[in-house]
Motif scaffolding. Sequence first.
Motif, mmCIF file in Angstrom:
data_model
loop_
_atom_site.group_PDB
_atom_site.id
_atom_site.type_symbol
_atom_site.label_atom_id
_atom_site.label_comp_id
_atom_site.label_asym_id
_atom_site.label_seq_id
_atom_site.Cartn_x
_atom_site.Cartn_y
_atom_site.Cartn_z
ATOM 1 N N GLY A 24 0.789 -1.236 0.000
ATOM 2 C CA GLY A 24 0.000 0.000 0.000
ATOM 3 C C GLY A 24 0.815 1.276 0.000
ATOM 4 N N ALA A 25 2.109 1.198 -0.302
ATOM 5 C CA ALA A 25 2.960 2.394 -0.275
ATOM 6 C C ALA A 25 2.400 3.460 -1.218
ATOM 7 N N SER A 26 2.136 4.639 -0.676
ATOM 8 C CA SER A 26 1.464 5.686 -1.465
ATOM 9 C C SER A 26 2.259 6.105 -2.697
ATOM 10 N N ARG A 27 3.573 6.157 -2.608
ATOM 11 C CA ARG A 27 4.381 6.563 -3.762
ATOM 12 C C ARG A 27 4.321 5.549 -4.897
ATOM 13 N N ALA A 28 4.020 4.303 -4.582
ATOM 14 C CA ALA A 28 4.020 3.244 -5.593
ATOM 15 C C ALA A 28 2.628 2.926 -6.115
ATOM 16 N N LEU A 29 1.597 3.440 -5.472
ATOM 17 C CA LEU A 29 0.241 3.007 -5.775
ATOM 18 C C LEU A 29 -0.207 3.312 -7.208
ATOM 19 N N SER A 30 0.003 4.524 -7.697
ATOM 20 C CA SER A 30 -0.461 4.835 -9.057
ATOM 21 C C SER A 30 0.277 3.996 -10.099
ATOM 22 N N ALA A 31 1.568 3.749 -9.872
ATOM 23 C CA ALA A 31 2.339 2.906 -10.791
ATOM 24 C C ALA A 31 1.818 1.480 -10.768
ATOM 25 N N ALA A 32 1.503 0.979 -9.578
ATOM 26 C CA ALA A 32 0.997 -0.391 -9.457
ATOM 27 C C ALA A 32 -0.367 -0.535 -10.134
ATOM 28 N N ILE A 33 -1.234 0.459 -9.965
ATOM 29 C CA ILE A 33 -2.568 0.408 -10.581
ATOM 30 C C ILE A 33 -2.444 0.447 -12.103
ATOM 31 N N ALA A 34 -1.619 1.351 -12.630
ATOM 32 C CA ALA A 34 -1.435 1.439 -14.077
ATOM 33 C C ALA A 34 -0.836 0.144 -14.621
ATOM 34 N N HIS A 35 0.120 -0.407 -13.912
ATOM 35 C CA HIS A 35 0.756 -1.666 -14.327
ATOM 36 C C HIS A 35 -0.270 -2.803 -14.332
ATOM 37 N N ASP A 36 -1.081 -2.889 -13.291
ATOM 38 C CA ASP A 36 -2.131 -3.912 -13.246
ATOM 39 C C ASP A 36 -3.084 -3.767 -14.428
ATOM 40 N N TYR A 37 -3.462 -2.537 -14.726
ATOM 41 C CA TYR A 37 -4.405 -2.305 -15.825
ATOM 42 C C TYR A 37 -3.841 -2.828 -17.150
ATOM 43 N N VAL A 38 -2.611 -2.470 -17.447
ATOM 44 C CA VAL A 38 -2.003 -2.911 -18.718
ATOM 45 C C VAL A 38 -1.831 -4.428 -18.723
ATOM 46 N N TYR A 39 -1.411 -5.000 -17.611
ATOM 47 C CA TYR A 39 -1.230 -6.458 -17.531
ATOM 48 C C TYR A 39 -2.556 -7.196 -17.732
ATOM 49 N N ARG A 40 -3.640 -6.650 -17.220
ATOM 50 C CA ARG A 40 -4.931 -7.356 -17.300
ATOM 51 C C ARG A 40 -5.676 -7.137 -18.601
ATOM 52 N N THR A 41 -5.489 -5.971 -19.217
ATOM 53 C CA THR A 41 -6.297 -5.650 -20.397
ATOM 54 C C THR A 41 -5.535 -5.745 -21.714
ATOM 55 N N HIS A 42 -4.218 -5.760 -21.671
ATOM 56 C CA HIS A 42 -3.384 -5.857 -22.879
ATOM 57 C C HIS A 42 -3.828 -4.863 -23.965
ATOM 58 N N PRO A 43 -3.801 -3.557 -23.663
ATOM 59 C CA PRO A 43 -4.196 -2.583 -24.688
ATOM 60 C C PRO A 43 -3.332 -2.744 -25.946
ATOM 61 N N GLU A 44 -3.925 -2.430 -27.066
ATOM 62 C CA GLU A 44 -3.215 -2.565 -28.346
ATOM 63 C C GLU A 44 -1.902 -1.783 -28.312
ATOM 64 N N GLY A 45 -0.840 -2.437 -28.756
ATOM 65 C CA GLY A 45 0.465 -1.802 -28.824
ATOM 66 C C GLY A 45 1.321 -1.991 -27.580
ATOM 67 N N TRP A 46 0.728 -2.483 -26.502
ATOM 68 C CA TRP A 46 1.476 -2.693 -25.261
ATOM 69 C C TRP A 46 2.069 -4.095 -25.228
ATOM 70 N N THR A 47 3.267 -4.177 -24.701
ATOM 71 C CA THR A 47 3.940 -5.448 -24.472
ATOM 72 C C THR A 47 4.308 -5.512 -22.994
ATOM 73 N N LYS A 48 4.675 -6.683 -22.540
ATOM 74 C CA LYS A 48 5.101 -6.820 -21.151
ATOM 75 C C LYS A 48 6.309 -5.929 -20.860
ATOM 76 N N PRO A 49 7.350 -5.923 -21.717
ATOM 77 C CA PRO A 49 8.485 -5.033 -21.436
ATOM 78 C C PRO A 49 8.084 -3.554 -21.354
#
Length: 86
Positions: A24-49
Amino acid sequence: IPAGFKSDGASVPRFFWRWVFPPGASRALSAAIAHDYVYRTHPEGWTKPLADKMFYDMLRENKVPFLNAKRAYWGVRLFGGSSWKK
């Protein structure tokens, strides 16, 4: 990221909290949420790297210390493969 998207935050095993950050570290939360979103939805043009690099960049923008951000980055690079494939 759409309203209502559910994230588990940063999935950092308790053993590593001291060297990275707790989930729950506040400095990391927005990065973690954005990362989760891309990992779960695989938007066009996004890769794991690309998703992992975005996570690192956001951590640094949010003033997570360099070594902690690098450790978190390498954590997702090395161990995030199964989450990406789901």
